[in-house]
Design a protein around this motif. Sequence first.
Motif, short mmCIF file in Angstrom:
data_model
loop_
_atom_site.label_atom_id
_atom_site.label_comp_id
_atom_site.label_asym_id
_atom_site.label_seq_id
_atom_site.Cartn_x
_atom_site.Cartn_y
_atom_site.Cartn_z
N ILE A 185 -10.78 -19.13 -4.56
CA ILE A 185 -9.77 -18.96 -5.46
C ILE A 185 -9.19 -17.68 -5.69
O ILE A 185 -10.06 -16.62 -5.92
CB ILE A 185 -10.17 -19.57 -7.01
N ALA A 215 -5.49 -21.02 -3.80
CA ALA A 215 -6.79 -20.79 -2.93
C ALA A 215 -6.31 -19.74 -1.97
O ALA A 215 -5.17 -19.87 -1.52
CB ALA A 215 -6.96 -22.36 -2.25
N TRP A 220 -13.09 -24.69 -1.74
CA TRP A 220 -13.05 -24.06 -3.28
C TRP A 220 -13.51 -24.96 -4.18
O TRP A 220 -13.50 -26.36 -3.88
CB TRP A 220 -11.59 -23.37 -3.57
#
Length: 736
Positions: A185, A215, A220
């Motif tokens: 992130i 992202a 993620w």
Amino acid sequence: MNNDNLKYLFFKAFVPDSTAHYYTNSADKVWIHDSGNVAVLADGVSGSSDPVKSADYIVEILKNFSYEENNTEKIDFLNTSLNEIILKLNKHLIDKAKYENLKLYAVVVIIRKIENVVEFAWVGNPRLYQINPNSYKDDQIKNVIPIESQPIEVIGFNESISPNSQVINLEQNSDSFFILSTDGIDYEKLKKIDVKILNSKKTEKDWKDLGRDIASEKDWAFIVFPYENRLGYIKQEWPYNPFVGKQEEYEHEKKGLSDIADVLFKDKNFDGFKIVGSNPMINKNGKIRRFDGILISPLGIYLLELKNYTGKITMDMDKYLEFSEYMDNNGELHKNKGNNKAKNIIEIINIFADNIKKTAGKICLNNVANNFIKNGLFIFTNSDLNVECIIDQVSRPIPIKYGEVIITKIIDIPEMLKKNFNDSKIKDKNKLTKEEINLLSETLNNAIFEEKTVNNETDFKTIGRFKFDLMSGEDIYQYLKIYKGHYVENKNKKILVKEYKLTTMAKGNEEEERKRLERELSALQDLRNVDGLQNYIDKFYEESYFYVILEDIGGITLVDWLQTKPERIQKIAVLKKLSQILLELHRENIIHRAITPQNIIIKEAGAKGEILPYLTNFELCHLEYLPTIAPENRRSIDIKFQAREVNTPGDIVTTSADVYSFGKIVCYILSEDNSIPFDSYIDLNKFLKKKNAWPDYIKKMGLDESWLDNIKRMLSMDPAERPLGEELVDLVSKIK
């Protein structure tokens, strides 16, 4: 076996792909303890032989710690220090790497909530952001820990040097929340998001869309906390939901009611109290007034009026005037003069008292009718407000009682109510019991509704083009009742009516709660061409209730059908059709979450008596575009047929969760005594310790040993091992 030990949703995990492929393809993994109070984020780093395996093994080790699997020691996750847990993870990951001759490295974060303390421990380079919607712009999105582009330390790297884990306690306030993420992130992208947009996100789809937008790479994962409290004003610490009926629509009123409940829950003198949405009342001038609720407690019944002022207010009770002054955000002082709002509750208190006594008399609550004393609470919800009352030309501080009305702030309510009870000379034996409180609260909630809609001669209710029998009502869950009915113009056209109670204590407008409740009709509309499901017909909102009209398919539950001793070929036919229904659900990414024998209806159709199974009751289903189900509704899910991830608040739930439930149904239908091998996933290890546990059980099901691996896969604790989609249909088609 219902979920009586209610676990609330403090942590909520989000990943880019919440299908079963998440379990096999991602190096960013989340694990949440059964209690819902501990969450772990694991990120397999690029220096590993296999980053996905690194994260997977962290999750596997955590599961082993929880259930003493594979001869691993069991860890008390709620009491062991976070540093110690990280050291044990490090040791077991190194052992795993040596055994498989691999390099297994990972960034690890453990976060734990114990009462009001949130502990945070990490090794590596995770991200932790605090979101403060009501702060000044520079403080709205804050880094809590330093950002590192690459991890300086990881676990699994060096057997002789322990990883240096860092531990902090997080400070919370009622308005802020946190986002814990892997380095997938991007902070710079997150900072560009309007904090109002962040604060408005409520559904899984909302959060996953955010993740994709901010992202920096395809892998993620992030955890939002505290999660449940962001959705509504019913707090996770409370032993039950005290609100009955439709509550107030404004945010400050809902928050005020929640704060009142909070202080009452902390004092055992008020055990069992309820707050009922206030019905309209007509004053002596014929004006309709609606107040903010009715508090029913062991120590009395009070009409509630809440006010949310800031700054300073002087209430002149002699002249029924009020004078207020406050400073705005620009430093400008505002002064106002107006009518004293306490006058409204004083004027209506006699009408309120008459209504309570009449209602209590009708339902034979003699204790209430004979010992009721009229009381009102005029409550200032802002704890920082400076308040004084002028009575007989003398300035007096609050809390204070003026006639039959107590003027107070929320923090002083318990002591004022106890004093008022003692002053009333009512004996302790005449305190309201929980049974009396429940009966009176439900009656007051339904009073006006019943006068308008119930025909006392027939006990039928008409709503739209439908009529249903009020005497046929069956309580399914705390919040849901089902009635039998028919079309007004055609008695032979049968329907089922689901009646949901609205409390409107969700944050945002009433539409937010409606979205939670409309999940069944949303699912059935998405699946309207699938055989084996009820048809959705219509919906209605009326006063404090939401009604869903469904086709009445008739038939009997799977439990009752098995009592008729059907032939094995019929049982297998049912399982084959159910697997086809599951396939269609999962193609639409709809997860039922509550597949049980009670929710499967068996019906005979056609001249040949073909056996048709129907999967019913989608009110608990998982749809990523709707808010999560209300916390108290989770009690309704039967843990015996529920996968671990469904019963773990905040965990990733995929279509494989239904496969676990279906595996239990296969056992239940085919076993000679209609049993299941173990009550819940918690008891799996007890079952496995029995000699020849699975081979013996497979024989009870009339299956040969070639089916052993199939059943074990369906009931695996690891969602990635369960057969999905066409594979599941194919396996079931081969049962003999």
